[in-house]
Every structure is written in C-alpha cells, then in structure tokens.
Design a protein around this motif. Sequence first.
Motif, short mmCIF file in Angstrom:
data_model
loop_
_atom_site.label_atom_id
_atom_site.label_comp_id
_atom_site.label_asym_id
_atom_site.label_seq_id
_atom_site.Cartn_x
_atom_site.Cartn_y
_atom_site.Cartn_z
N PRO A 35 11.67 -7.98 -4.79
CA PRO A 35 11.13 -7.53 -3.50
C PRO A 35 9.95 -6.58 -3.69
CG PRO A 35 13.23 -6.45 -3.96
CD PRO A 35 13.00 -7.45 -5.04
N GLY A 36 8.97 -6.70 -2.79
CA GLY A 36 7.79 -5.84 -2.86
C GLY A 36 6.58 -6.55 -3.46
N TYR A 37 6.74 -7.83 -3.76
CA TYR A 37 5.67 -8.60 -4.38
C TYR A 37 5.52 -9.94 -3.66
CZ TYR A 37 6.37 -5.04 -7.80
OH TYR A 37 6.49 -3.81 -8.38
N GLY A 38 4.27 -10.35 -3.51
CA GLY A 38 3.98 -11.60 -2.83
C GLY A 38 3.66 -11.38 -1.37
N PHE A 55 6.01 2.39 -12.06
CA PHE A 55 6.93 1.28 -12.28
C PHE A 55 6.52 0.07 -11.44
CE2 PHE A 55 10.82 -1.03 -11.06
CZ PHE A 55 11.20 -1.51 -12.31
N ALA A 56 6.20 0.30 -10.17
CA ALA A 56 5.80 -0.80 -9.27
C ALA A 56 4.59 -1.53 -9.85
CB ALA A 56 5.49 -0.26 -7.88
N GLN A 57 3.65 -0.79 -10.39
CA GLN A 57 2.45 -1.43 -10.93
C GLN A 57 2.72 -2.11 -12.27
OE1 GLN A 57 -0.73 1.55 -10.22
NE2 GLN A 57 -1.17 0.27 -8.44
N GLY A 66 6.23 -2.98 -1.54
CA GLY A 66 6.31 -2.55 -2.93
C GLY A 66 5.60 -1.23 -3.16
N ALA A 67 4.53 -1.01 -2.43
CA ALA A 67 3.81 0.26 -2.54
C ALA A 67 4.61 1.38 -1.91
CB ALA A 67 2.44 0.16 -1.88
#
Length: 114
Positions: free
Chosen positions: A59-62, A91-93, A113-114
């Motif tokens: 989750p948080g991508y796309g 971590f997210a990056q 995600g951000a």
Amino acid sequence: MCYSSANSFQTTVVACVLAMGYKHGGAIENAMNFFLEHVDTDDVAALVADCKLKKYRIPGYGHAVLDVDHRAETIFDGGKETGFYGKYSEFAQKVHREINEISSKEIPLNVDGA
C-alpha cells in the motif's frame, strides 16, 4: 455526483466521507500499518521481492492515472523543510526504489505512501 443532484453541501460532504474505503480515502491506514510493521527491516530489497512473490500489493504505491504523484513529492519536500522527514519517509522512498527495480513499469509512490 451527490452535489449535482441538488443535495446540500453538508449532505454531499457526508456522502463523500461514507464513500471512503480502503482503496480511496482510507488507503493511508494500510500504508501506515505496512510502514509501522516493516520500517526497521534491514533488507528492503528482500522485503519487496517477498511481497511480489506473494502477490501482495504494497500500500502507498501505484496510481490508476498518474505516472508521478506530485502530491507525494510536495509532502516529502515539506517534511524536509520543516524537519519532519525521518525514518518513515526514508523507508517509503527505499521501498519505492526497490519496487521500481523489479517492476516492469514505473510505479509511483502515491500520496498515501507519502
């Protein structure tokens, strides 16, 4: 749609809030839980590869429409400017970089995600 049907502004806001779910409007909670669970992972590449192997969508991508989610970039820029950019942002990056290392197409880090 609700407002264009001649409903009041308040009715429209309530309808929108009730329409939020895990894919839109509520997706941030799933991203938060993923980050809380995995932020201290030493091998992010292995984590992302394992998620892909298990067909788990991180989750948080796309994004269904955007190739780059500029909202995410703005949030990270603001976090850096104000001192709130920390281990979760890093971590997210890292996850974002690893996803795109193994993906056949570019996957954006999205606003959740951000």
